[in-house]
Write an enzyme that holds these catalytic residues in place. Structure first.
Site, PDB file in Angstrom:
ATOM      1  N   ALA A 181       0.852  -1.194   0.000  1.00 28.76           N
ATOM      2  CA  ALA A 181       0.000   0.000   0.000  1.00 28.76           C
ATOM      3  C   ALA A 181       0.881   1.235   0.000  1.00 28.76           C
ATOM      4  CB  ALA A 181      -0.924  -0.002   1.219  1.00 28.76           C
ATOM      5  N   GLY A 205       0.575   5.569   1.353  1.00 32.75           N
ATOM      6  CA  GLY A 205      -0.218   6.600   2.011  1.00 32.75           C
ATOM      7  C   GLY A 205       0.347   7.978   1.735  1.00 32.75           C
ATOM      8  N   ASP A 260      -6.729   7.722  14.847  1.00 29.97           N
ATOM      9  CA  ASP A 260      -7.112   7.270  13.503  1.00 29.97           C
ATOM     10  C   ASP A 260      -7.606   5.822  13.541  1.00 29.97           C
ATOM     11  OD1 ASP A 260      -7.600   7.631  10.819  1.00 29.97           O
ATOM     12  OD2 ASP A 260      -5.556   7.126  10.197  1.00 29.97           O
TER      13      ASP A 260
END
Length: 465
Positions: free
Chosen positions: A15, A17, A146
């Site tokens: 991934a 970010g 978060d």
């Protein structure tokens, strides 16, 4: 093709970010040691900003202070080839968001007990972080800020892992910007949206949103960022029973207590939320442990690990020989049905006697003729047949070799006496002077002496002496 970073091989990107990209990597060591890890690599342009670099480094420092089964462990932080990186535990599984989405597509919406089990484990992780102290005994006062379904990973064993402490607030970070809003708007507490100082109750609100969405199957706050922030600050969450008929009243009470906009009336800690959910499960008799998650995971996303034969540490089993069924073996050759040909023993003995005739020697010398009718050209020296100690009739069989000839001291060839099979068998166990009945023609000398009888007489005489 893998890329090398320090002592890690970057296998593939998982991934990316706003601050870093995530890789699956493999660490190698001495003695055949290896393990899969996650490499979080900071973007090079952000490494030039001191505040961004400090946040990245603080994440590693904070995680190194936490030791809990529901929080991934940090192994290393370093700088290699201009890249700052963090090496941490690789959690193999799916995020809560991905698993929920797969279940919805398959028509298997996440059951309430599974949703409760996920939130209970996330509560345990948050409670550990909220109450943790540093090595000097001073509270870290960590607030994750978060907590979302995308930041909770689930393994196939049903273990939940709270990820990404990158924007966490802590008393250990002195340069945290006052009033800075960090996190995902749809999961922020009202005080977090307003930019006020935070405590652990902000994470409790985020967990309330996660539990609400998992048990109702719908998003709590919708719209663009401004619309979502307005809803969070000004609107109370609608009761879940208005969305899902028959929603359990005691579960609804827990969810709404975690979603109170006024944190003074909100559930005080993640530990309280976990305790209430566990009490709810005991009253209603349903499972909220890892086994509940693992069962649902397997039903929605069945899969097996990719096999890497070169990395196996258990020796492979040797190839197995295929066992042919008995019916197949008999079909190839049935011993019971196989008929062997009859053997003419008389003809076989004739052939063996013919083989006893010596071949013509070199030089043209012709041996003495052998008469198969019972006569030979000259008498045989019977004393030369047996050397050494006296032998019995049974012992003499080993000296009478079918089909071979023997030569005496003068070099003359003489035939070896042949015993047929019936004579050998019937001669055993009988008295030495008992005549063996044999219908096969005997070989005699010119004087009419039967050599078999003469041999038997000599063996009997020597044995008596």
């Amino acid at each position: 093709m893998t890329t090398r970073l320090a002592s890690y091989d970057l296998i593939r990107k998982i991934a990316a970010g706003g601050m870093a990209e995530i890789f699956l990597a493999r660490q190698w060591g001495e003695g055949g040691f290896f393990r899969d890890v996650v490499i979080k690599r900071l973007f090079p342009h952000l490494a030039e900003h001191k505040r961004q670099l400090r946040m990245f480094q603080d994440e590693a420092r904070l995680l190194s202070e936490l030791a809990h089964p529901n929080i991934p462990q940090v192994y290393d932080i370093g700088l290699s080839d201009g890249y700052w990186y963090i090496a941490m535990e690789y959690v193999e599984g799916l995020t809560v968001a991905d698993l929920w989405r797969l279940g919805a597509k398959a028509g298997a919406v996440m059951p309430m007990n599974v949703a409760a089990a996920v939130v209970v484990q996330a509560c345990e992780a948050l409670h550990h972080a909220h109450e943790r102290k540093d090595r000097a005994g001073r509270p870290l006062r960590i607030v994750h800020r978060d907590v979302t379904p995308h930041n909770i990973m689930l393994t196939r064993d049903g273990v939940a892992k709270l990820m990404d402490f990158g924007v966490a607030a802590t008393s250990a970070r002195k340069d945290t910007e006052a009033g800075a809003v960090r996190g995902t708007f749809a999961y922020m507490a009202p005080e977090q949206v307003r930019g006020k100082p935070l405590d652990k109750r902000a994470d409790v609100f985020a967990l309330g949103v996660v539990l609400y969405e998992l048990t109702t199957g719908t998003r709590l706050f919708r719209g663009n960022d401004v619309q979502i922030m307005t809803q969070v600050v000004e609107q109370d969450a609608p009761p879940p029973s208005t969305i899902v008929p028959g929603y359990p009243a005691d579960l609804e009470e827990i969810v709404l207590a975690a979603l109170q906009r006024d944190r003074g009336h909100r559930m005080p800690s993640a530990a309280h939320l976990a305790m209430y959910l566990e009490e709810l499960s005991m009253r209603n008799g349903f499972l909220v442990g890892p086994r509940a998650i693992a069962r649902y995971f397997a039903s929605v996303a069945p899969a097996e690990r990719i096999r890497e034969e070169a990395l196996g540490i258990v020796e492979a089993d040797p190839p197995r020989l295929e066992v042919v069924p008995d019916s197949e073996a008999r079909r190839v050759w049935d011993v019971e049905e196989e008929i062997l040909p009859d053997i003419d023993e008389g003809a076989l003995l004739d052939d063996l006697q013919l083989l006893s005739i010596p071949a013509e020697p070199m030089g043209g010398h012709t041996p003495a003729p052998l008469s198969m009718g019972g006569e030979i050209s000259e008498p045989m020296d019977l004393d030369g047949l047996v050397d050494g100690p006296s032998l019995s009739l049974e012992d003499s069989e080993s000296l009478m070799l079918d089909g071979f000839s023997s030569a005496d001291e003068t070099g003359k060839n003489r035939p070896v006496v042949l015993l047929d099979d019936s004579a050998r068998k019937s001669g055993k166990g009988k008295r030495r002077d008992e005549r063996v009945d044999d219908s096969h023609p005997r070989t005699k000398s010119k004087d009419g002496v039967d050599y078999f009888e003469e041999l038997e007489r000599r063996f009997a005489t020597e044995g008596d002496e």
